[in-house]
Design an enzyme around this catalytic site. Structure first.
Site, short mmCIF file in Angstrom:
data_model
loop_
_atom_site.label_atom_id
_atom_site.label_comp_id
_atom_site.label_asym_id
_atom_site.label_seq_id
_atom_site.Cartn_x
_atom_site.Cartn_y
_atom_site.Cartn_z
N LYS A 76 5.50 -22.88 -17.37
CA LYS A 76 5.83 -22.46 -16.01
C LYS A 76 6.91 -23.39 -15.47
O LYS A 76 6.88 -24.60 -15.72
CB LYS A 76 4.57 -22.51 -15.14
CG LYS A 76 4.77 -22.00 -13.71
CD LYS A 76 3.46 -22.00 -12.94
CE LYS A 76 3.63 -21.51 -11.51
NZ LYS A 76 2.34 -21.46 -10.77
N SER A 151 0.91 -17.36 -8.28
CA SER A 151 2.33 -17.62 -8.44
C SER A 151 2.78 -17.70 -9.89
O SER A 151 3.96 -17.73 -10.18
CB SER A 151 2.68 -18.95 -7.76
OG SER A 151 2.00 -20.03 -8.40
N SER A 175 -3.67 -19.05 -8.59
CA SER A 175 -2.40 -18.67 -9.21
C SER A 175 -2.41 -18.58 -10.72
O SER A 175 -1.40 -18.21 -11.32
CB SER A 175 -1.29 -19.63 -8.76
OG SER A 175 -1.00 -19.44 -7.40
#
Length: 484
Positions: A76, A151, A175
């Site tokens: 990420k 997210s 998330s």
């Protein structure tokens, strides 16, 4: 090769069925061919990945053998990577190239994993749909008209589209687990402090935790073994004995007590999602688990408490981005005040600005006690609810999300509706507990997730239960329609 699990890829590399270079080239070509539809990658590190793959093949030829040696993964874009852009999904850090690696990035590098690139995300991890990214929305491989969740939407979409076998992610209020639910994946948020936050760009420091997204509990356990380490560079890192999370996956479910919170099955939960979750819980009962209805009475206060605490910490953490030291700087500022204002207004998106404003207000003189202090007191009550529940049950189960993935743009103009997407996941972060989402069926031809919550440092217990469920069901093996 992209249909093989991490465990199967490691076995194939060990047996020399294919090399790491061949494997890496396969995934890189797949990213080039397919990711234009999903927008899951912000940066693809092709040359670096091939160099790492060659080094992994050479290390294996020299006798080295570790579970992730030569296995491709992706990070990420919230984790700092030395020499590779780390944007956090924001214009503010569009051109930021860190001079160091996050601890978890270094852990995977030491394990010999191959990094395919950096994955898209909601800006500064603020969002539940991956629509707030400066680099554009991510699309759900199960239905490209829908969001993948956020997210960590880029991480989830990339794994679901089989562009990478596994990915790192972060979870501040759901998330990891929420995108896992929307994309049919296994998503694990470890206990707060179990994984180093050094080099992870902070959103809300008392809530953020790194984790993983994979297809199965076994793969999550393999990745977790490398993810977890004590880190003296992180003051919140817990110095606890390291575990082999793959060691007890065959544990017997019989005799375990599963708590089902009545508050998680009330208004707002999609009826079909509730039915799939109940069917999954019934499957554990068939395996010999005892099912017990419990109460988490302060659950309804989790969302309002979170949306005071998280923005307050966001306001403090993001104050460092001022156009002076690093990050975006506006053109031709008239004076220092103009530099601050324009740099932040031009570089931050609407959701980030909204949370900074809310957080700054909550921390301001005259409002601190009424909002921030009160929210922290509520947080303690939520933690006490879990403590009392775990005195009687081994694990808590319920829905991960109130509905399947929703359409792109459907909730963008209604922040409250978007915030309620995390209604079942937020309390776990407030209490610092481990949470796991696993696929438990399809509704409207889209995945839904079953959430497992455990007491602190019970990751192995959660993974063991998930593994046993996945041994008797095939939801985790399903592939999004239309994918080759």
């Amino acid at each position: 090769m992209h249909h093989l699990s991490i465990a199967e890829l490691a076995k194939g590399l060990r047996a020399k069925t294919f090399s790491s270079v061949e494997l890496t080239e396969h995934f890189l070509q797949r990213i080039k061919r397919l990711d234009g539809e999903f927008n899951s990658f912000v940066t693809v590190t092709e040359q670096e990945a091939l160099a790492q793959a060659k080094a992994a093949d050479a290390a294996r030829a020299a006798g080295k053998d570790t579970p992730l040696l030569g296995v491709p993964i992706a990070h990420k874009d919230i984790f700092c990577t030395q020499g590779v852009r780390t944007s956090c999904g924001s214009r503010m850090l569009e051109n930021f190239v860190p001079p160091y690696d996050a601890t978890i990035v270094d852990n995977y590098q030491q394990a010999g994993a191959v990094v395919l690139g950096k994955l898209n995300m909601d800006e500064f991890a603020m969002g539940s749909s991956n629509e707030t990214s400066y680099f554009g929305a991510v699309k759900n491989p199960w239905d490209t008209r829908c969001v993948p969740g956020g997210s960590s939407g880029g991480s989830a979409a990339a794994v679901a589209a089989r562009l990478t076998p596994g990915a790192t992610a972060s979870d501040t209020g759901g998330s990891i687990r929420q995108p896992a639910s929307h994309c049919g994946l296994t998503g694990l948020k470890p206990t707060y402090g179990r994984v180093s936050r050094y080099g992870m760009i902070a959103f809300a420091s008392s809530l953020d935790q790194a984790g993983v997204l994979t297809h199965s509990a076994l793969d999550a356990a393999i990745m977790l073994n490398t993810l977890v380490s004590f880190d003296p560079l992180d003051s919140t890192s817990v110095d606890a004995p390291l575990e082999d999370y793959t060691a007890d996956l065959g544990r017997d479910v019989a005799g375990m007590t599963i708590g089902v919170p009545q508050e998680y099955f009330g208004d707002g939960l999609n009826v079909e999602v509730a039915a799939k979750v109940q069917e999954a819980i019934d499957e554990f009962a068939k395996m010999g688990a005892n099912i017990k209805e419990i109460s988490l009475p302060h659950s309804e206060l989790a969302v309002p408490a979170y949306y005071v605490i998280a923005p307050a910490e966001c306001s403090a953490n993001l104050s460092r981005f001022d156009g002076v030291r690093y990050g975006y700087r506006c053109d031709n500022p008239k004076d220092l005040e103009d530099l601050y204002k324009r740099s932040r207004c031009e570089a931050f998106g609407d959701e980030v600005i909204r949370r900074i404003l809310v957080g700054t207000y909550a921390l301001s003189a005259g409002y601190f006690d009424a909002y921030y202090k009160k929210a922290q007191q509520v947080r303690r009550l939520i933690k006490q609810d879990f403590d009392q529940a775990f005195a009687d049950v081994d694990v808590i189960m319920g829905p991960t999300c109130p509905s399947p993935a929703f359409k792109l743009g459907a909730k963008g103009t209604d922040p409250v509706a978007m915030y309620l997407e995390d209604i079942y996941t937020i309390a776990t972060n407030l209490a610092g507990l481990p949470g796991l989402s696993i696929p438990c069926g399809l509704v409207e031809n889209k995945p839904v997730g079953l959430q497992l919550i455990g007491p602190a440092f019970a990751e192995q217990r959660l993974l063991g239960l998930a593994h046993q469920f996945q041994n008797t069901t095939d939801f985790h093996t399903l592939t999004a329609p239309g994918l080759e």
